[in-house]
Scaffold this motif. Structure first.
Motif, PDB file in Angstrom:
ATOM      1  N   TYR A 130      -4.633  -6.193  -4.667  1.00 10.17           N
ATOM      2  CA  TYR A 130      -4.073  -6.427  -3.476  1.00 10.17           C
ATOM      3  C   TYR A 130      -3.303  -7.960  -3.703  1.00 10.17           C
ATOM      4  O   TYR A 130      -4.102  -8.789  -4.407  1.00 10.17           O
ATOM      5  N   LYS A 137       7.649  -1.150  -5.041  1.00 10.39           N
ATOM      6  CA  LYS A 137       9.040  -0.544  -4.359  1.00 10.39           C
ATOM      7  C   LYS A 137       9.466   0.858  -4.930  1.00 10.39           C
ATOM      8  O   LYS A 137       9.038   1.116  -6.024  1.00 10.39           O
ATOM      9  N   ARG A 139      -1.708  -2.916   6.630  1.00 10.73           N
ATOM     10  CA  ARG A 139      -0.950  -2.031   5.414  1.00 10.73           C
ATOM     11  C   ARG A 139      -0.887  -2.903   4.089  1.00 10.73           C
ATOM     12  O   ARG A 139      -1.223  -3.915   4.091  1.00 10.73           O
ATOM     13  N   GLU A 156       1.227 -12.140  -0.387  1.00  9.40           N
ATOM     14  CA  GLU A 156       2.581 -11.297  -0.010  1.00  9.40           C
ATOM     15  C   GLU A 156       2.954 -11.893   1.588  1.00  9.40           C
ATOM     16  O   GLU A 156       4.162 -11.797   1.436  1.00  9.40           O
ATOM     17  N   TYR A 157       2.088 -12.253   2.389  1.00  4.88           N
ATOM     18  CA  TYR A 157       2.482 -12.658   3.768  1.00  4.88           C
ATOM     19  C   TYR A 157       2.152 -13.889   4.169  1.00  4.88           C
ATOM     20  O   TYR A 157       2.102 -14.436   5.334  1.00  4.88           O
ATOM     21  N   ARG A 206      10.576  -1.467  -0.099  1.00  8.69           N
ATOM     22  CA  ARG A 206       9.339  -1.366  -0.185  1.00  8.69           C
ATOM     23  C   ARG A 206       8.455  -0.255   0.108  1.00  8.69           C
ATOM     24  O   ARG A 206       8.710   0.238   1.224  1.00  8.69           O
ATOM     25  N   ARG A 207       7.227   0.050  -0.473  1.00  8.55           N
ATOM     26  CA  ARG A 207       6.485   1.166  -0.367  1.00  8.55           C
ATOM     27  C   ARG A 207       5.212   0.668   0.567  1.00  8.55           C
ATOM     28  O   ARG A 207       4.524  -0.374  -0.221  1.00  8.55           O
ATOM     29  N   PHE A 208       4.343   0.983   1.379  1.00 10.15           N
ATOM     30  CA  PHE A 208       3.219   0.602   2.072  1.00 10.15           C
ATOM     31  C   PHE A 208       2.349   1.926   2.240  1.00 10.15           C
ATOM     32  O   PHE A 208       2.548   2.681   2.416  1.00 10.15           O
ATOM     33  N   LYS A 255       1.695 -11.828  -8.305  1.00 12.51           N
ATOM     34  CA  LYS A 255       2.598 -10.879  -8.597  1.00 12.51           C
ATOM     35  C   LYS A 255       2.386 -10.196  -9.772  1.00 12.51           C
ATOM     36  O   LYS A 255       2.184  -8.827 -10.146  1.00 12.51           O
ATOM     37  N   SER A 288       1.016  -3.563   0.372  1.00  7.48           N
ATOM     38  CA  SER A 288       1.997  -3.230  -0.578  1.00  7.48           C
ATOM     39  C   SER A 288       1.847  -2.151  -1.553  1.00  7.48           C
ATOM     40  O   SER A 288       0.939  -2.602  -2.338  1.00  7.48           O
ATOM     41  N   ARG A 289       2.521  -1.187  -1.855  1.00  8.59           N
ATOM     42  CA  ARG A 289       2.510  -0.550  -3.239  1.00  8.59           C
ATOM     43  C   ARG A 289       3.621  -0.495  -4.058  1.00  8.59           C
ATOM     44  O   ARG A 289       4.197   0.461  -4.517  1.00  8.59           O
TER      45      ARG A 289
END
Length: 354
Positions: free
Chosen positions: A142, A19, A14, A146-147, A25-27, A133, A16-17
């Motif tokens: 991308y 919020k 996934r 993030e993770y 969050r949108r994925f 960010k 992240s796209r």
């Protein structure tokens, strides 16, 4: 890159796209028979959505300019130093949109092997997180950070003076009252940081009401564009919670009155020009040598203050506010120490008979 195997055997990834309006969050999800299938689909999607042609060096420069007016000068200088010393030598020439999480974990491992502390490495990663960010918002790339899991920081071992050594230091200060010992005594009895002490002026001390006001701090920062030049700055405290008023113990009043100067004069220099923290640290080391005590960092005085307050029964919330901490947890984890003798006394209270 967040890819894992599902129960049905397929792999799922996934991206992240951002919020939604409600903050969740949108994925965007990707599926494949193998991890490589998913990785390839995600890479194509990233290239399709991204409009970024910057290298990491160019991205850092753009991001740094965008935040300079939002943060303290010392913070901006700290970001610049960490980037030029560590981040850019590792990633600077790479395309910002091509960075993978595997490279970042390799970077973390290399810094650990070089002997850097996990706390310091985490500080570098915070710079990278903020920078990427910005890139996500501006260029829709991308976010490889993030993770990323931060390496677990260990609380540093602080060498302190034991109770007998503290008593010897107090006795020495009582018989040798001067501007240097005044600074040491203030830190021992109020817990102020060395930068706050050096920035302290007589206008910040209300002897009648017995109140010390912390409204500024001093530190030496890197000059942008130079790896060697630094400058001394007096700026706002470390955080909003560091702005505080501290009641002065009665025993300090006569000492302070003895050296009272003009409002514009700095307390530990006695002049309208301050001395810097490393000079105060040097003075402290000289005092320790005179008393024949082990060498400890000036910051140990802050730890001694906190530990003493706990022994005297201060509640942790009050102590946290006196130290200028944002959370009680920070006070407990970093500044509260108990001696082994104290542990013995507490354990002896357990009324156990077999």
């Amino acid at each position: 890159m967040n890819i894992y195997q599902r129960r049905d055997g397929r792999f799922e990834g996934r991206i992240s796209r951002g919020k939604r309006s409600n903050g969740t969050r949108r994925f965007q999800y990707f599926f494949g028979k193998t991890k490589e299938d998913v990785r390839e689909k995600m890479a194509k999607e990233r290239l399709k959505k991204s409009n970024c042609s910057l290298t990491v060096t160019q991205l850092f420069s753009e991001w740094h300019k965008s935040i300079k007016h939002k943060v303290k000068e010392s913070t901006a200088a700290n970001y610049y130093l960490k980037a030029n010393k560590h981040i850019l030598p590792a990633f600077g020439n790479e395309s910002a949109e091509s960075i993978e999480d595997t490279e970042i974990y390799a970077f973390i491992e290399s810094k650990q092997q070089a002997g850097l502390s996990n706390r310091y490495i985490s500080d570098m990663l915070i710079v990278m997180k903020s920078m990427f960010k910005y890139a996500v918002r501006t260029y829709h790339i991308y976010n490889p950070m993030e993770y990323i899991k931060m390496p677990r920081a260990k609380n540093p071992e602080i060498t302190l003076l034991d109770e007998k050594e503290q008593t010897k230091l107090q006795e020495y200060i009582g018989h040798n009252q001067n501007k240097a010992t005044l600074g040491v005594a203030l830190s021992m009895t109020t817990g102020i940081r060395i930068g706050e002490l050096c920035a302290l002026q007589w206008k910040d001390i209300d002897l009648e009401k017995r109140i010390l006001t912390v409204s500024k701090t001093m530190q030496r920062v890197q000059v942008q564009g130079s790896d060697k030049k630094t400058k001394l700055v007096i700026t706002e405290p470390k955080s909003e919670s560091s702005r505080r008023k501290i009641p002065i113990p009665k025993g300090m009043i006569a000492f302070l009155e003895k050296f009272k100067g003009k409002d514009s004069e700095y307390i530990v220099s006695g002049k309208e020009k301050p001395i810097e923290p490393r000079a105060m640290q040097y003075r402290f080391q000289k005092i320790l040598k005179n008393v024949k005590l082990p060498s400890v960092h000036f910051h140990a005085l802050r730890h001694i203050f906190a530990s003493t307050c706990v022994k005297l029964g201060f509640d942790v919330k009050t102590l946290s506010e006196l130290l200028g901490h944002s959370t009680v947890e920070l006070t407990l984890n970093r500044y509260v120490h108990s001696s082994f003798e104290q542990k013995i006394k507490y354990m002896e209270r357990l009324a156990v008979n077999f």
